[in-house]
Design an enzyme around this catalytic site. Structure first.
Site, short mmCIF file in Angstrom:
data_model
loop_
_atom_site.label_atom_id
_atom_site.label_comp_id
_atom_site.label_asym_id
_atom_site.label_seq_id
_atom_site.Cartn_x
_atom_site.Cartn_y
_atom_site.Cartn_z
N HIS A 1 0.87 -1.17 0.00
CA HIS A 1 0.00 0.00 0.00
C HIS A 1 0.91 1.24 0.00
O HIS A 1 2.01 1.19 0.57
CB HIS A 1 -0.84 -0.04 1.29
CG HIS A 1 -1.87 1.02 1.42
ND1 HIS A 1 -1.58 2.30 1.80
CD2 HIS A 1 -3.21 0.99 1.24
CE1 HIS A 1 -2.70 3.01 1.85
NE2 HIS A 1 -3.70 2.23 1.51
N ASP B 1 3.41 -4.04 8.28
CA ASP B 1 2.19 -3.27 8.07
C ASP B 1 1.03 -4.25 8.24
O ASP B 1 0.75 -5.05 7.35
CB ASP B 1 2.20 -2.66 6.66
CG ASP B 1 0.85 -2.02 6.30
OD1 ASP B 1 -0.05 -2.02 7.15
OD2 ASP B 1 0.73 -1.52 5.16
N GLN C 1 -4.25 -4.73 7.31
CA GLN C 1 -5.33 -5.61 6.82
C GLN C 1 -5.39 -6.93 7.57
O GLN C 1 -6.16 -7.81 7.17
CB GLN C 1 -5.17 -5.87 5.31
CG GLN C 1 -5.37 -4.66 4.43
CD GLN C 1 -6.80 -4.11 4.48
OE1 GLN C 1 -7.74 -4.74 4.94
NE2 GLN C 1 -6.94 -2.88 4.01
N LYS D 1 -10.25 -0.54 10.79
CA LYS D 1 -10.41 -1.61 9.80
C LYS D 1 -10.79 -2.90 10.53
O LYS D 1 -11.88 -2.99 11.08
CB LYS D 1 -9.14 -1.75 8.96
CG LYS D 1 -8.88 -0.52 8.07
CD LYS D 1 -7.63 -0.73 7.24
CE LYS D 1 -7.19 0.51 6.50
NZ LYS D 1 -7.93 0.75 5.27
N CYS E 1 -4.92 2.65 -3.60
CA CYS E 1 -3.63 3.12 -3.06
C CYS E 1 -2.53 2.08 -3.24
O CYS E 1 -1.66 1.92 -2.37
CB CYS E 1 -3.72 3.52 -1.59
SG CYS E 1 -4.88 4.85 -1.28
C1 LIG Z 1 -2.16 -2.67 3.64
C2 LIG Z 1 -2.52 -1.28 4.11
N1 LIG Z 1 -1.60 -0.54 4.72
C3 LIG Z 1 -1.86 0.70 5.17
C4 LIG Z 1 -3.10 1.25 5.01
C5 LIG Z 1 -3.35 2.62 5.52
O1 LIG Z 1 -4.36 2.62 6.49
P1 LIG Z 1 -4.95 4.00 6.99
O2 LIG Z 1 -5.60 4.64 5.80
O3 LIG Z 1 -5.95 3.63 8.03
O4 LIG Z 1 -3.81 4.78 7.49
C6 LIG Z 1 -4.09 0.53 4.36
C7 LIG Z 1 -5.41 1.12 4.11
O5 LIG Z 1 -6.17 0.67 3.28
C8 LIG Z 1 -3.80 -0.77 3.91
O6 LIG Z 1 -4.73 -1.51 3.30
#
Ligand SMILES: Cc1ncc(COP(=O)(O)O)c(C=O)c1O
Length: 403
Positions: free
Chosen positions: A112, A188, A191, A214, A361
Site C-alpha cells: 500500500h 504493516d 489488513q 479496519k 492506493c
Molecule cells: C495494507 C494497508 N496498509 C496501510 C493502510 C493505511 O491505512 P490507513 O488509511 O488507516 O492509514 C491501508 C489502508 O487501506 C492498507 O490496506
C-alpha cells in the site's frame, strides 16, 4: 457469540445495506459506540494532566485501552503507541530512525502507498538503496529472492496482507530472515489485525502498524504503532512537545519514558477507548470464528466468479487469500475491454451493495497487472453467504449484458 447473526444484531447498518468495503473501513458495533459515548457524557477530560477525578478516570480508561491492545498483539504495555492510523505509524518509523548513505531498505512490490512512500522519501533524502522482493502476479513472494535481498539490509518492511490482492504474506519467515541479518523488521498489519492472529513476538516484529477502524471494528482516527522495547534507544520520536518530556529548561529537554515519549500532545482519547472496546468485542467473537466466516465468503465469491467468467486477482490457494477479493469484468467479444471498476461499483450500489473500486492506493500493482483499477469486495465476519449470493446474482446480469 454466533457468527454472523449475533454480530449483525450489534451493527444496525447490516440491516440496511450489504457492506463489502471492509478493507477500507469496517462497520462499528454498538458496544464500541457506547464506550465512546460514555467517555463524552460521563468523564470527558484530558489525560495525564489533571488531578481531578474526571481526568483521573479518563487517564485510567485510556491506559486500560493500551493494556488491551498490548495483550491482543502480545506486546508489553510500554510498547504500544497510539497514533492516528497505520499511515501515520509507518511514517513515524521512517522519520524516527537514523539513516546513513547506502543503507538498504527491503520491501515488496505489493505494498500500500502508506508502506511505500515513506521509504521512497527517506531513500531519496538520505541516498539509501531501496530493493523489492520478487513475486508473481498473484502476490506470492519468492522467498529465495527474499533471503538474497534481505542480506545486508538495515530495514525490512512488509505488509501482512495485501489490500488489493488479498494475499497473506509469510511475515513470520521474513521476520526470521530479517532478524538473522540484524535488520529492523517492520510489519504493516493494517489488513490483518482483527481478521487473524497477529502476535508481534511470533512475527519477530520490531515495529508494527495498524489502524483501529479496519479489522478491529474500532473508530476512525485511532491507530497503533508497536515499538519493540529494544528499539527505544534508536527510535527518536519525530513529534515532541506536551506529554513527551521528563524535564525542560529554556535550552534543553529530557524525554520521558515510552509510551508517553512517543505521544506528543492531547491524544484521541475517545478513539483509544473505542478501540479498547472494539478489541474486547473481537475477542468475545473469537478470531478463529472470524477467519472461518471470511474464508467461507472468499470461497463462495471466487467460485461464483469462476462460474461467471469474472477475472479475480490474488492467490488461487485460498489458504493464502484473506477476505479481500479484487475483480474485473471483461467483455468476451471486445479484446482487452473491461468494464470500468467505478461502473461496477455504481451498479452494485444501485442494488444496495457497497464495494470499493479504483487503484486502492496500490498503483504499482495496478500498473503491473496493466489494469485501470479493480472492483473490490472485502469482508468481515458480519457478512453472510446470502449477501455474496445476492451480489453474484447482480453480477451475472452484468456479465450477460456484455455478451
Ligand atoms: C495494507 C494497508 N496498509 C496501510 C493502510 C493505511 O491505512 P490507513 O488509511 O488507516 O492509514 C491501508 C489502508 O487501506 C492498507 O490496506
Amino acid at each position: 457469540m454466533k457468527v454472523p447473526d449475533d454480530v449483525r444484531k450489534d451493527i444496525p447498518l447490516t440491516q440496511e445495506v450489504i457492506y463489502f468495503d471492509n478493507a477500507a473501513t469496517s462497520l462499528t458495533p454498538l458496544p464500541v459506540i457506547q464506550a465512546m459515548n460514555e467517555y463524552y457524557l460521563k468523564y470527558r477530560a484530558n489525560v495525564h494532566r489533571g488531578v481531578h477525578r474526571l481526568s483521573q478516570r479518563a487517564t485510567h480508561e485510556y491506559e486500560k485501552a493500551r493494556e488491551k491492545v498490548a495483550k491482543f498483539i502480545n506486546a508489553e504495555f510500554e510498547e504500544v503507541i497510539f497514533t492516528k492510523n497505520a499511515s501515520e505509524s509507518l511514517n513515524l518509523i521512517a522519520w524516527g530512525l537514523e539513516w546513513k548513505k547506502g543503507d538498504k531498505i527491503v520491501t515488496t512490490p505489493y505494498e500500500h502507498h502508506s508502506n511505500l512512500l515513506p521509504w521512497i522519501r527517506v531513500a531519496r533524502k538520505y541516498g539509501l538503496k531501496l530493493e523489492f522482493i520478487e513475486g508473481d502476479d498473484e502476490g506470492n513472494l519468492d522467498l529465495a529472492d527474499a533471503e538474497k535481498k534481505i542480506r545486508g539490509a538495515k530495514l525490512v518492511a512488509v505488509q501482512h496482507v495485501s489490500n488489493i490482492l488479498g494475499v497473506i504474506h509469510e511475515v513470520e519467515e521474513l521476520g526470521k530472515m530479517a532478524k538473522e541479518e540484524g535488520a529492523i523488521f517492520v510489519v504493516d498489519a493494517a489488513q490483518s489485525v482483527g481478521h487473524m492472529e497477529v502476535d508481534v513476538r511470533k512475527l519477530h516484529a520490531d515495529f508494527l502498524a495498524f489502524s483501529g477502524h479496519k479489522g478491529p471494528m474500532g473508530p476512525t482516527g485511532i491507530g497503533v504503532l508497536y515499538v519493540r522495547e529494544e528499539m527505544f534507544d534508536i527510535f527518536e520520536p519525530p513529534l515532541i512537545g506536551g506529554g513527551t518530556i521528563e524535564d525542560v529548561s529554556l535550552n534543553e529537554y529530557k524525554l520521558t519514558a515510552p509510551p508517553e515519549r512517543y505521544e506528543a500532545g492531547t491524544p484521541n482519547i475517545a478513539g483509544a477507548i473505542g478501540l479498547g472496546a472494539a478489541i474486547d468485542y473481537i475477542t468475545k467473537i473469537g478470531l478463529d470464528k472470524i477467519e472461518r466466516q471470511e474464508y467461507k465468503l472468499v470461497k463462495r465469491t471466487t467460485e461464483g466468479f469462476d462460474d461467471l467468467g469474472i477475472e479475480w486477482y490474488g492467490p488461487r490457494n485460498l489458504k493464502k487469500h484473506a477476505g479481500v477479493v479484487s475483480f474485473n469484468i471483461a467483455a468476451p467479444h471486445l479484446a482487452g475491454f473491461r468494464l470500468h471498476p467505478h461502473d461496477i461499483a455504481a451498479i452494485l450500489d444501485e442494488h444496495n451493495i457497497m464495494i470499493r473500486s479504483g487503484h486502492h492506493c496500490v498503483l504499482p500493482v495496478v500498473k503491473r497487472l496493466k489494469l485501470q483499477g479493480t472492483a473490490r469486495a472485502s469482508f468481515h465476519c458480519y457478512n453472510t453467504v446470502e449477501e455474496v449470493e445476492y451480489m453474484l446474482g447482480v453480477l451475472e446480469e452484468v456479465v450477460k449484458s456484455l455478451r
